[in-house]
Write a protein that holds these residues in place. Structure first.
Motif, PDB file in Angstrom:
ATOM      1  N   SER A 134       0.820  -1.279  -0.040  1.00  0.00           N
ATOM      2  CA  SER A 134       0.084  -0.047  -0.003  1.00  0.00           C
ATOM      3  C   SER A 134       0.775   1.393   0.092  1.00  0.00           C
ATOM      4  O   SER A 134       0.618   2.259  -0.748  1.00  0.00           O
ATOM      5  N   LEU A 135       1.833   1.273   0.834  1.00  0.00           N
ATOM      6  CA  LEU A 135       3.001   2.337   0.822  1.00  0.00           C
ATOM      7  C   LEU A 135       3.474   2.460  -0.730  1.00  0.00           C
ATOM      8  O   LEU A 135       3.515   3.620  -1.157  1.00  0.00           O
ATOM      9  N   LEU A 136       4.088   1.532  -1.270  1.00  0.00           N
ATOM     10  CA  LEU A 136       4.431   1.731  -2.641  1.00  0.00           C
ATOM     11  C   LEU A 136       3.375   2.153  -3.658  1.00  0.00           C
ATOM     12  O   LEU A 136       3.966   3.077  -4.382  1.00  0.00           O
ATOM     13  N   GLU A 137       2.184   1.573  -3.521  1.00  0.00           N
ATOM     14  CA  GLU A 137       1.178   2.199  -4.489  1.00  0.00           C
ATOM     15  C   GLU A 137       0.944   3.631  -4.018  1.00  0.00           C
ATOM     16  O   GLU A 137       0.806   4.258  -4.955  1.00  0.00           O
ATOM     17  N   GLY A 138       1.099   4.086  -2.855  1.00  0.00           N
ATOM     18  CA  GLY A 138       0.706   5.325  -2.454  1.00  0.00           C
ATOM     19  C   GLY A 138       1.840   6.308  -3.159  1.00  0.00           C
ATOM     20  O   GLY A 138       1.678   7.233  -3.725  1.00  0.00           O
ATOM     21  N   PHE A 139       3.012   5.783  -2.881  1.00  0.00           N
ATOM     22  CA  PHE A 139       4.063   6.509  -3.659  1.00  0.00           C
ATOM     23  C   PHE A 139       3.983   6.846  -5.291  1.00  0.00           C
ATOM     24  O   PHE A 139       4.122   7.849  -5.780  1.00  0.00           O
ATOM     25  N   LYS A 140       3.669   5.765  -5.762  1.00  0.00           N
ATOM     26  CA  LYS A 140       3.390   5.563  -7.343  1.00  0.00           C
ATOM     27  C   LYS A 140       2.105   6.528  -7.757  1.00  0.00           C
ATOM     28  O   LYS A 140       2.198   6.865  -8.893  1.00  0.00           O
ATOM     29  N   SER A 141       1.259   6.894  -6.801  1.00  0.00           N
ATOM     30  CA  SER A 141       0.203   7.531  -7.424  1.00  0.00           C
ATOM     31  C   SER A 141       0.240   8.945  -7.261  1.00  0.00           C
ATOM     32  O   SER A 141      -0.657   9.761  -7.743  1.00  0.00           O
ATOM     33  N   CYS A 142       1.509   9.294  -6.837  1.00  0.00           N
ATOM     34  CA  CYS A 142       1.764  10.838  -6.870  1.00  0.00           C
ATOM     35  C   CYS A 142       1.391  11.436  -8.460  1.00  0.00           C
ATOM     36  O   CYS A 142       2.157  11.141  -9.164  1.00  0.00           O
ATOM     37  N   ASP A 143       0.915  12.595  -8.521  1.00  0.00           N
ATOM     38  CA  ASP A 143       0.635  13.207  -9.716  1.00  0.00           C
ATOM     39  C   ASP A 143       2.130  13.646 -10.166  1.00  0.00           C
ATOM     40  O   ASP A 143       2.818  14.206  -9.665  1.00  0.00           O
ATOM     41  N   LYS A 144       2.044  13.422 -11.588  1.00  0.00           N
ATOM     42  CA  LYS A 144       3.260  13.765 -12.341  1.00  0.00           C
ATOM     43  C   LYS A 144       3.666  15.266 -12.128  1.00  0.00           C
ATOM     44  O   LYS A 144       4.811  15.545 -12.107  1.00  0.00           O
ATOM     45  N   GLU A 145       2.597  16.207 -12.240  1.00  0.00           N
ATOM     46  CA  GLU A 145       2.970  17.512 -12.330  1.00  0.00           C
ATOM     47  C   GLU A 145       3.461  17.859 -10.874  1.00  0.00           C
ATOM     48  O   GLU A 145       4.444  18.640 -10.825  1.00  0.00           O
ATOM     49  N   TYR A 146       3.271  17.228  -9.956  1.00  0.00           N
ATOM     50  CA  TYR A 146       4.011  17.703  -8.678  1.00  0.00           C
ATOM     51  C   TYR A 146       5.271  16.937  -8.472  1.00  0.00           C
ATOM     52  O   TYR A 146       6.355  17.962  -8.104  1.00  0.00           O
ATOM     53  N   ARG A 147       5.734  16.071  -9.202  1.00  0.00           N
ATOM     54  CA  ARG A 147       7.145  15.425  -9.303  1.00  0.00           C
ATOM     55  C   ARG A 147       7.744  16.387 -10.187  1.00  0.00           C
ATOM     56  O   ARG A 147       9.115  16.837  -9.778  1.00  0.00           O
ATOM     57  N   VAL A 148       7.079  17.105 -11.222  1.00  0.00           N
ATOM     58  CA  VAL A 148       7.716  17.980 -12.114  1.00  0.00           C
ATOM     59  C   VAL A 148       8.025  19.097 -11.248  1.00  0.00           C
ATOM     60  O   VAL A 148       9.147  19.822 -11.508  1.00  0.00           O
TER      61      VAL A 148
END
Ligand SMILES: Nc1ncnc2c1ncn2[C@@H]1O[C@H](COP(=O)(O)OP(=O)(O)O)[C@@H](O)[C@H]1O
Ligand SMILES: [Mg+2]
Lengths: 245, 248
Positions: A134-148
Motif C-alpha cells: 500500500s505504501l509503494l502504491e501510495g508513492f506511485k500514485s503521486c501526480d506527475k505535475e507535482y513530481r515535475v
C-alpha cells in the motif's frame, strides 16, 4: 450517535438476539454453543484468567506490527527509488503471500521455539505485505505535475520523498496498516495453536480440549476486541496525522 | 537576454512546432497569446526541460544552455500547492529543497507575503483560502526560486474576472519592483495588452508566429487606450481568420 453508527450496532444486536433466542429455545447445551449472554459473563468473570494470555498475544501482535513497519517502510522506499529492484523483489513478495501461513507455522515453531518469537514472526509475515504494497502504491500514485514541480526546484530524491511522496502516500499507508492490524491477530493465534504455553490461541486450544466452549468463545471475544481496538487506534492516529483531509 | 532559436518539438509524428524563435531582453515582460491546444505549455515544458525538445538552441545572458531548468522559475498552469503544508511552508519549498539558509528564506517569504497581500494567512492551508490567494501564494513560491527569469503559464486563467484584474497589477510588480524578466502565456488578450512590452501571437497546427506587437505605452495602462484597442481588434481579426480557415 448518528445513523451511520447506529445501523451496524442494530445489526449486531439483531444477530446476537437471534443467537440467544435460538440457543435458549432449542436448549443447546453450553459445551456445544453457549448463548452470547453466557459468553459475555464468562469473558468478564474469568478476565483474571484470560487477561494474562491476552497480554501475551497483544505483545506478539504489537511486536509483529513494529517489525513489519521497520521492514516494510524501508523496502517500499527502496523499491520506489529503484524500479529495477521492485521487479526483483516483487516475485518474492507475492510468493510470501501465496504460502499459506498455516503451513509455515509448525516450521517456525521448530525453528524459533515455543516462545513468542515464532508468533511475532507469523504476525510479521502477515502484516508486512499490505503495509509494503500500500505504501509503494501510495508513492506511485503521486501526480506527475507535482513530481515535475519538485524536479524544477532541483529537489534531490530524499527531500522529495519527505516533502512530497511520503505525505502523498499516507492515506494509502494507513489503509494498508488498518488491514494489517486486523489480520495480525490471525498470525499470532495460529502460531499459538501450533505450539505455545501461553496466549489466547493456547487458551482456546486448551479449553476446547476440555469442552469449555464458553471459555473458547470468551477468548475469541477478547481477540476480536483487541483487533477492533487496534483498528480504531490506527484510525485515530490517521486522523491526527492526516489533518489536511 | 533570453534567446530561443529554431526550437522544434514533436509528439510522435505530430509536429507541435518547428523552428520557433523568441527573444526577451532583460527586465522585459513578453506575453504569448494563442488558441488553446496550439502548444504554448509544451513550449514552456521544452524550455524548462520538463519534456525534451527535438531541436533548436536556448541561451540566457549569452550563455548557451540545454534548458532553463536551473535558470528560470517556471509557474505551471495550476497553483500546485501541497495540501499538507501551510501557505508559508508551501512558499518555502524552493528554499527547503535547495538547501538555502532557512532563516533568511523565511524572512524573504514573509516580506513577500505582506507585499502580495497575504499577510495574516501564513499558517492557513490551501483549502482554507480563495483561488486568488492560492495563486498569490504560488507566485510567492515562484519568486522564492530567486531567479531573474520567470516563465508564467496562464497564471490567472483559473480565477474569476474581478480577482484576475487585481492580480494583474501584482504580475506587473514582478517587473517593476522585483526587476524580473518575464515570459508569460495567457489566453486573455486584454491581460496581454495591459501587461506586455511585446506580444507574440501564435496560430495552431503547427504552432507558428503569426503576429508580433511591440507596445510602448507606459504602464499601468487603461483598456480604453486607442492604441491597445487597435491591437486588440487586429488580434481578434487574426484569431477569427484562423478559425475560419480551420473550418473550411
Ligand atoms: N504528453 C503529450 N503527448 C502527446 N501529445 C501531447 C502531450 N502534451 C500535449 N500534447 C498535445 O500537444 C498540443 C499542445 O498542447 P499544449 O502545449 O498543452 O497546448 P496549450 O498550452 O497551447 O493549450 C495539444 O494538441 C496536445 O494534445
Ligand atoms: Mg496550456
Amino acid at each position: 450517535m448518528n445513523r451511520f453508527n447506529l445501523l451496524p450496532v442494530l445489526f449486531v444486536a439483531l444477530i446476537l438476539g437471534l443467537w440467544e433466542l435460538f440457543v435458549r429455545i432449542l436448549a443447546v447445551p453450553v459445551f456445544i454453543l453457549p448463548p452470547p449472554s453466557c459468553i459475555l459473563t464468562v469473558a468478564l468473570v474469568r478476565a483474571p484468567q484470560i487477561l494474562p494470555h491476552a497480554a501475551i498475544t497483544l505483545t506478539e501482535i504489537l511486536l509483529g506490527i513494529g517489525l513489519a513497519l521497520c521492514t516494510a517502510i524501508p523496502l517500499a522506499i527502496i523499491m520506489f527509488a529503484r524500479p529495477s529492484l521492485e521487479k526483483a523483489f516483487a516475485p518474492f513478495l507475492v510468493a510470501s503471500q501465496a504460502i499459506p501461513v498455516f503451513a509455515l507455522a509448525p516450521l517456525l515453531v521448530v525453528w524459533l521455539g515455543y516462545g513468542i518469537a515464532s508468533k511475532v514472526f507469523m504476525a510479521w509475515i502477515i502484516i508486512f505485505f499490505p503495509i509494503c504494497i500500500s505504501l509503494l502504491e501510495g508513492f506511485k500514485s503521486c501526480d506527475k505535475e507535482y513530481r515535475v514541480l519538485f524536479r524544477l526546484m532541483g529537489a534531490p530524491f530524499f527531500k522529495t520523498l519527505i516533502l512530497l511522496y511520503w505525505p502523498w502516500a499516507l492515506p494509502r499507508f494507513f489503509a494498508g496498516l488498518k488491514l494489517g492490524v486486523t489480520v495480525a491477530t490471525i498470525g499470532a493465534v495460529i502460531g499459538e495453536w501450533v505450539g505455545a504455553q501461553q496466549g489466547l490461541g493456547f487458551l482456546m486450544i486448551q479449553s476446547n480440549a476440555r469442552l469449555q466452549v464458553d471459555l473458547v468463545f470468551a477468548a475469541i471475544l477478547w481477540l476480536t476486541a483487541m483487533g477492533l481496538a487496534l483498528w480504531w487506534l490506527v484510525g485515530v492516529l490517521e486522523k491526527k496525522i492526516i489533518k489536511w483531509k | 537576454m533570453l534567446k530561443v532559436s529554431c526550437v522544434t518539438k514533436y509528439f510522435k509524428d505530430q509536429k507541435i512546432f518547428s523552428n520557433l524563435d523568441l527573444t526577451v531582453d532583460r527586465g522585459r515582460f513578453h506575453v504569448i497569446v494563442g488558441p488553446s491546444g496550439c502548444g504554448k505549455s509544451t513550449l514552456f515544458d521544452g524550455l524548462t526541460g520538463v519534456t525534451p525538445l527535438d531541436g533548436g538552441s536556448i541561451s540566457w545572458n549569452h550563455e548557451s544552455l540545454l534548458n532553463l531548468r536551473y535558470h528560470a522559475a517556471y509557474m505551471q498552469q495550476k497553483d500546485m500547492l501541497l495540501p499538507w503544508f501551510s501557505l508559508l511552508n508551501n512558499a518555502l519549498l524552493p528554499a527547503k529543497t535547495s538547501g538555502q539558509d532557512m532563516k533568511k528564506a523565511k524572512k524573504q517569504a514573509q516580506s513577500l507575503f505582506s507585499r502580495l497581500g497575504l499577510k495574516g494567512y501564513e499558517s492557513h492551508y490551501a483549502r482554507q483560502v480563495s483561488g486568488g490567494m492560492r495563486q498569490r501564494c504560488a507566485l510567492v513560491r515562484t519568486l522564492m526560486f530567486n531567479r531573474e527569469l520567470i516563465l508564467l503559464d496562464e497564471p490567472l486563467s483559473a480565477l474569476d474576472a474581478i480577482t484576475r484584474r487585481s492580480l494583474q497589477s501584482l504580475l506587473l510588480l514582478l517587473q517593476t519592483e522585483f526587476g524580473k524578466t518575464i515570459l508569460m502565456i495567457t489566453h486573455d488578450i486584454e491581460e496581454a495588452l495591459v501587461l506586455a512590452d511585446e506580444i507574440y501571437l501564435f496560430s495552431k497546427k503547427p504552432m507558428s508566429l503569426s503576429r508580433h506587437y511591440v507596445l510602448d505605452s507606459p504602464k499601468p495602462r487603461k483598456f480604453n487606450d486607442p492604441i491597445l484597442l487597435n491591437i486588440k481588434a487586429d488580434v481578434l481579426d487574426k484569431l477569427e481568420g484562423d478559425l475560419m480557415n480551420e473550418q473550411v
